[in-house]
Scaffold this motif. Structure first.
Motif, PDB file in Angstrom:
ATOM      1  N   ARG A  82       0.841  -1.202   0.000  1.00 47.40           N
ATOM      2  CA  ARG A  82       0.000   0.000   0.000  1.00 47.40           C
ATOM      3  C   ARG A  82       0.866   1.238   0.000  1.00 47.40           C
ATOM      4  O   ARG A  82       1.993   1.215   0.483  1.00 47.40           O
ATOM      5  CB  ARG A  82      -0.905  -0.002   1.224  1.00 47.40           C
ATOM      6  CG  ARG A  82      -1.961  -1.078   1.158  1.00 47.40           C
ATOM      7  CD  ARG A  82      -2.822  -1.024   2.379  1.00 47.40           C
ATOM      8  NE  ARG A  82      -3.557   0.235   2.381  1.00 47.40           N
ATOM      9  CZ  ARG A  82      -4.864   0.334   2.487  1.00 47.40           C
ATOM     10  NH1 ARG A  82      -5.569  -0.762   2.617  1.00 47.40           N
ATOM     11  NH2 ARG A  82      -5.456   1.483   2.482  1.00 47.40           N
ATOM     12  N   SER A  89      -3.423   5.913   3.636  1.00 50.51           N
ATOM     13  CA  SER A  89      -4.266   5.277   4.646  1.00 50.51           C
ATOM     14  C   SER A  89      -5.745   5.599   4.437  1.00 50.51           C
ATOM     15  O   SER A  89      -6.603   4.825   4.841  1.00 50.51           O
ATOM     16  CB  SER A  89      -3.816   5.695   6.047  1.00 50.51           C
ATOM     17  OG  SER A  89      -4.006   7.086   6.218  1.00 50.51           O
ATOM     18  N   PRO A  92      -7.621   3.094  -0.397  1.00 53.93           N
ATOM     19  CA  PRO A  92      -6.999   1.766  -0.527  1.00 53.93           C
ATOM     20  C   PRO A  92      -6.167   1.675  -1.805  1.00 53.93           C
ATOM     21  O   PRO A  92      -6.554   1.056  -2.781  1.00 53.93           O
ATOM     22  CB  PRO A  92      -8.199   0.822  -0.558  1.00 53.93           C
ATOM     23  CG  PRO A  92      -9.298   1.645  -1.126  1.00 53.93           C
ATOM     24  CD  PRO A  92      -9.052   3.057  -0.665  1.00 53.93           C
ATOM     25  N   THR A  94      -3.148   0.317  -3.560  1.00 55.68           N
ATOM     26  CA  THR A  94      -2.135  -0.734  -3.529  1.00 55.68           C
ATOM     27  C   THR A  94      -1.418  -0.788  -4.872  1.00 55.68           C
ATOM     28  O   THR A  94      -2.053  -0.830  -5.918  1.00 55.68           O
ATOM     29  CB  THR A  94      -2.778  -2.106  -3.225  1.00 55.68           C
ATOM     30  OG1 THR A  94      -3.469  -2.023  -1.987  1.00 55.68           O
ATOM     31  CG2 THR A  94      -1.720  -3.183  -3.128  1.00 55.68           C
TER      32      THR A  94
END
Length: 127
Positions: A82, A89, A92, A94
């Motif tokens: 991530r 944070s 999401p 990734t």
């Protein structure tokens, strides 16, 4: 002048946050690519999947997940993580990188010790 400053400041802060998030994503992607390449080189030398995971985590960080796969004489390492930071944070986000390498021997023993798909995921990384 104070009103213009009050209107412009949030826009400037939002732009700065987006630039910092983009920079963090770029650095993370470079680390993932280097970790995948190093893991693939280790597989080509005959290292097992556990040794590849150690190399990947050393280069990409402890929050990285790695997957090793073999397809005939070809071996691959996929590394994902991530994006760090406040924006990472909240969203999401990734990133992943994959590197392929041909095993040193071309027979069925080229991927001996490497299952057809092997995944390792470090705690704290949501799928």
């Amino acid at each position: 002048m104070t009103a213009e400053f009050a209107v412009a400041l949030p826009s400037v802060l939002l732009l700065l946050a987006l630039l910092l998030a983009g920079s963090a994503a770029g650095v993370t992607q470079l680390r993932l690519e280097e970790a995948a390449r190093a893991g693939a080189r280790a597989l080509a030398r005959g290292e097992d999947a556990a040794a590849v995971d150690v190399i990947v985590r050393r280069l990409a960080g402890n929050a990285a997940a790695s997957a090793v796969a073999s397809d005939g004489g070809w071996l691959s390492v996929t590394v994902s993580a991530r994006v760090p930071g406040a924006v990472g944070s909240l969203l999401p986000w990734t990133l992943s990188a994959r590197a392929w390498v041909r095993g040193e021997s071309s027979g069925p023993s080229a991927a001996a010790g490497v299952p057809s798909v092997w995944h390792h995921q470090v705690q704290g990384l949501a799928a």
